[in-house]
Scaffold this active site. Structure first.
Site, short mmCIF file in Angstrom:
data_model
loop_
_atom_site.label_atom_id
_atom_site.label_comp_id
_atom_site.label_asym_id
_atom_site.label_seq_id
_atom_site.Cartn_x
_atom_site.Cartn_y
_atom_site.Cartn_z
N ARG A 56 -7.78 -1.92 1.49
CA ARG A 56 -6.97 -1.03 2.34
C ARG A 56 -7.37 0.44 2.18
O ARG A 56 -6.52 1.33 2.18
CB ARG A 56 -5.48 -1.18 2.08
N GLU B 286 -2.11 1.78 5.69
CA GLU B 286 -2.43 0.37 5.96
C GLU B 286 -1.82 -0.13 7.27
O GLU B 286 -2.51 -0.72 8.10
CB GLU B 286 -1.96 -0.50 4.79
N ASP C 131 6.85 -4.67 3.34
CA ASP C 131 5.53 -4.26 2.88
C ASP C 131 5.00 -3.05 3.66
O ASP C 131 4.19 -3.22 4.57
CB ASP C 131 4.56 -5.45 3.04
N GLU D 8 1.20 -13.06 -4.08
CA GLU D 8 0.01 -13.22 -3.24
C GLU D 8 -1.15 -13.89 -4.00
O GLU D 8 -2.29 -13.44 -3.97
CB GLU D 8 -0.42 -11.87 -2.66
C1 GCV Z 1 -3.42 -4.94 -2.96
C2 GCV Z 1 -0.14 -5.91 1.02
C3 GCV Z 1 -1.57 -5.57 1.27
C4 GCV Z 1 -2.48 -6.08 0.17
C5 GCV Z 1 -1.97 -5.51 -1.15
C6 GCV Z 1 -0.53 -5.93 -1.34
C7 GCV Z 1 0.09 -5.34 -2.58
O1 GCV Z 1 0.07 -7.27 1.15
O2 GCV Z 1 -1.97 -6.05 2.51
O3 GCV Z 1 -3.78 -5.66 0.44
O4 GCV Z 1 -2.75 -5.93 -2.21
O5 GCV Z 1 0.24 -5.49 -0.24
O6 GCV Z 1 0.75 -4.31 -2.44
O7 GCV Z 1 -0.08 -5.88 -3.64
#
Ligand code: GCV
Length: 728
Positions: A191, A421, A393, A314
């Protein structure tokens, strides 16, 4: 002085010419590499400013940070006012700047003996007269405070503000004022929208760390005191033995600017790089491993700030693999950090991304509260829960996360995102502090008046630690963030972390003056563009709190409303033929609203009370539901997209009025970005209005929708026939 004297001797014609030339030279091409730290020559009444400045400078101490402060003062005054300061070793009877900590300055100036307390990182700019001489004292609660005070003084000069008779105290709101980078060891940035990593390349720390030092200098100016250099999706190799000396080089580059190094770590590291068979946080071997690893780090980097952990999120490893809790995971590392004064930031971004979209009670927004609220009081004192501002998010509009109000026995920090983002990826102008302020000022009603800012400052529940961390993601692009105006977000982040009570108007004007100079037309035009730009972006992307209409499964950039639905990520908008929105009520929905205190529940639970801007986040309503504004939901969606796109086009004209008033290089760069944005806003507008028209079957009352037009497959004509292009 010299120029003035010469001008007195010149003919009026020559004077006019000289003024024009002086103006032109101040418009020399700029790349944006200096950010707000340009130290541009003062074009106004530089002479009187110069006279108010002492000739000598004395620093009461010799640390790296104090030396930076001294160096900046000499450099800044020289560049802005054309005056060369003379360095002296000790205080004597002459006009001078005196730089030092409160303790050291007191030894020389009785005036500051009965002074107010000055906490760590705080500063005090104080003019005193002593034996007929004038001293300008730049006093810090510690060395870093002296540097911040120096920058505050230079900021005054750069903004052409008064610098005589100063008695100005600056106190940071909270001890944690961090910046984060999501840089990977191969040099890519998750990102990141401004080039490759300034820290890493091909699996190692870069040889040349010049940009790292420059970044730290920029961060320091706005009061940031630590930087996490690697992705929260952390590569365990960051903790391997051969990496440590490389990390120490980065810490060395940060140190002169009072910026401490911090790292993201993967919870599985004891197994992944430590050779253990487990990473169970309750295993004694694992605890021992963390202790040894942390000791090793502090041996090389004595001012190491601490770690950030993303776990059980995730696809990352986490304590759940051993049936342990986040508190178990956080505490084992925190205990290793504690003897060294280190901090463990544990991210509350924990959710299941395989939710069942058919289940109307499933709700990703509830996850953080459900997971962490039962753990309140179980975290050690040097653990800080790092909470994203909203429950989903980094969306363009979210309510403040209910978790802020639910952890009175736990330290908290707010996580913001400077890297855009979901808000235009630095191709669109979107000044985020307007949104951040709404969250920071939001009253959670948990302990009398309790705005989010006071909770994270630690004031509400008298917590020892707390603060701010923002994902920044600068890259190797010369201007750091890609869009010259995006730097306003980084500047404002630091200023708000220092003092969240400052107004966005004040901060945006300040940034503009420092970045583009003090011409009132420039300052007012750019502020008038920045301040509404978040709402403009929201209006042509996702109004009424609908959530993301972007390509959620891919770039997070282009419009793609379908992608929100029918998958496990839980960013659903629940649109069907009759209506749209997530029902998060206590009465009939997912129960999310029940995670707030009763006073906040009242704001959101009923349709009559819920503000229009969050309606579709909290409720599922028919398209023909009438908003407080008097419009139906569907007509609001149509209107806001047309109005938003028109306003985005308007930004181009506003910027064009500045032609010749700022340097050509930055002028042209911003112009091309804004022109692109105007076209892309049309892509957004047409995709979204067509999509909702198709879903609802309800025509636009103003008849604007071209039914056969498919903006996602064809290019869109805009701005007098130019074709819109997509980003690569
Ligand atoms: C670094 C979102 C973003 C991910 C990020 C995640 C997070 O899902 O798309 O790229 O991961 O947030 O904050 O951990």
């Amino acid at each position: 002085m010299y120029l003035e004297r010469r001008m007195n001797l010149l003919s009026p014609m020559a004077v006019v010419l000289a003024v024009v030339l002086a103006g032109a030279s101040s418009l020399r091409a700029e790349t944006g590499a200096q950010g707000w730290l340009r130290y541009a020559p003062i074009v106004g009444d530089a002479a009187s400013r110069r006279d108010a400045i002492p000739d000598a400078i004395i620093s009461l101490g010799n640390s790296e940070v104090l030396n930076s402060a001294k160096g900046e003062l000499v450099r800044g005054i020289g560049s802005m006012l054309g005056k060369r300061l003379r360095a002296e070793k000790s205080v004597s009877a002459e006009n001078a700047f005196v730089l030092g900590t409160l303790e050291d300055v007191r030894g020389h100036f009785r005036e500051v003996e009965s002074s107010r307390p000055l906490g760590p990182d705080g500063f005090w700019l104080r003019s005193v007269r002593h034996g007929g001489k004038k001293y300008l004292l730049i006093i810090g609660g510690n060395d870093r405070g002296v540097l911040y005070g120096t920058f505050a003084f230079l900021s005054r000069i750069a903004q052409d503000r008064r610098v005589d008779d100063l008695d100005d105290v600056g106190t940071p709101s909270a001890p944690i004022r961090w910046a984060s980078q999501w840089d990977n060891l191969d040099g890519s940035i998750e990102r990141g929208y401004a080039g490759r990593s300034i820290f890493f390349d091909k699996g190692a720390v870069r040889g040349d760390l010049t940009r790292v030092g420059e970044y730290a200098r920029l961060l320091s100016w706005v009061g940031i005191n630590a930087c996490v250099i690697n992705n929260v999706n952390a590569d365990p190799r960051i903790l391997s033995l051969n990496f440590l000396p490389q990390l120490a080089r980065i810490a060395d580059a940060f140190r002169p600017w009072g910026v401490k190094l911090a790292l993201s770590v993967d919870l599985s590291s004891p197994a992944a790089v430590g050779g253990l068979k487990t990473f169970d946080p309750l295993d004694s071997g694992v605890a021992e491993w963390w202790k040894d690893k942390v000791d090793e780090i502090y041996q090389r980097i004595p001012d190491f700030a601490g770690f950030v952990v993303k776990a059980d999120s995730e696809g990352r490893s986490g304590p759940s693999q051993y049936g342990r809790t986040a508190a178990d995971a956080a505490n084992v590392i925190a205990r290793a950090l504690k003897p060294h004064g280190g901090i463990l930031m544990y991210r509350a971004f924990v959710y299941n991304h395989h939710l069942d979209w058919r289940d109307m009670k499933a709700d990703r927004a509830k996850a953080a509260y459900d997971y962490f609220h039962p753990l309140d009081g179980k975290f050690d004192e040097n653990v800080v829960l790092q909470i994203k501002y909203g429950p989903i998010d980094f969306q363009v509009r979210e309510p403040a996360s209910p978790l802020f109000g639910a952890m009175q026995h736990t330290n908290e920090a707010i996580e913001l995102q400077v890297t855009q983002e979901y808000t235009g990826q630095q191709r669109h102008l979107c000044f985020l502090p307007t949104m951040w302020k709404q969250i920071l000022d939001f009253d959670m009603h948990v302990n009398g008046a309790s705005p989010v800012k006071e909770i994270v400052e630690g004031k509400t529940w008298r917590r020892p630690l707390g603060g701010f961390n923002a994902v920044v993601n600068v890259g190797l692009d010369e201007n750091w963030l890609g869009h010259p105006l995006a730097m306003a977000n980084l500047y404002s982040y630091g200023r708000l972390a220092w003092n969240p009570d400052q107004s966005t108007e004040q901060i945006s004007a300040e940034w503009t003056r420092l970045t583009f100079g003090n011409n009132p037309r420039v300052v007012s035009t750019i502020s008038t563009m920045l301040l509404p730009s978040w709402r403009i972006y929201e209006s042509y992307t996702g109004p009424l709190g609908v959530g993301t209409l972007t390509d959620i499964l891919g770039s997070h950039y282009e419009p793609n409303p379908d992608s929100a639905e029918h998958n496990g990520w839980g960013q659903w908008i629940r649109a069907d033929a009759q209506g749209v929105g997530m029902d998060r009520t206590i009465a009939t929905g997912t129960g999310y609203i029940g995670q707030y205190s009763p006073n906040v529940q009242k704001k959101y639970e009923t349709l009559t009370a819920c503000p229009d801007e969050l309606l579709l986040f909290m409720h599922h309503v028919p398209y023909i539901y009438v908003l407080h504004s008097g419009k139906t939901v569907i007509q609001h969606i149509y209107d806001s997209h047309y109005e938003g796109a028109a306003k985005a086009a308007g930004l181009v004209g506003q910027w064009e009025s500045l032609r010749g008033k700022i340097d050509d290089q930055r002028y042209e760069e911003v112009l091309s970005k804004l022109t692109y944005q105007a076209g892309q806003a049309i892509v957004w507008r047409d995709t979204v209005v067509n999509w909702f028209f198709k879903k609802s079957g309800i025509p636009d009352a103003k008849g604007r929708i071209a039914q056969n037009h498919n903006p996602l497959t064809g290019s869109v004509p805009y701005l007098d026939g130019n074709r819109n292009s997509r980003p690569h």
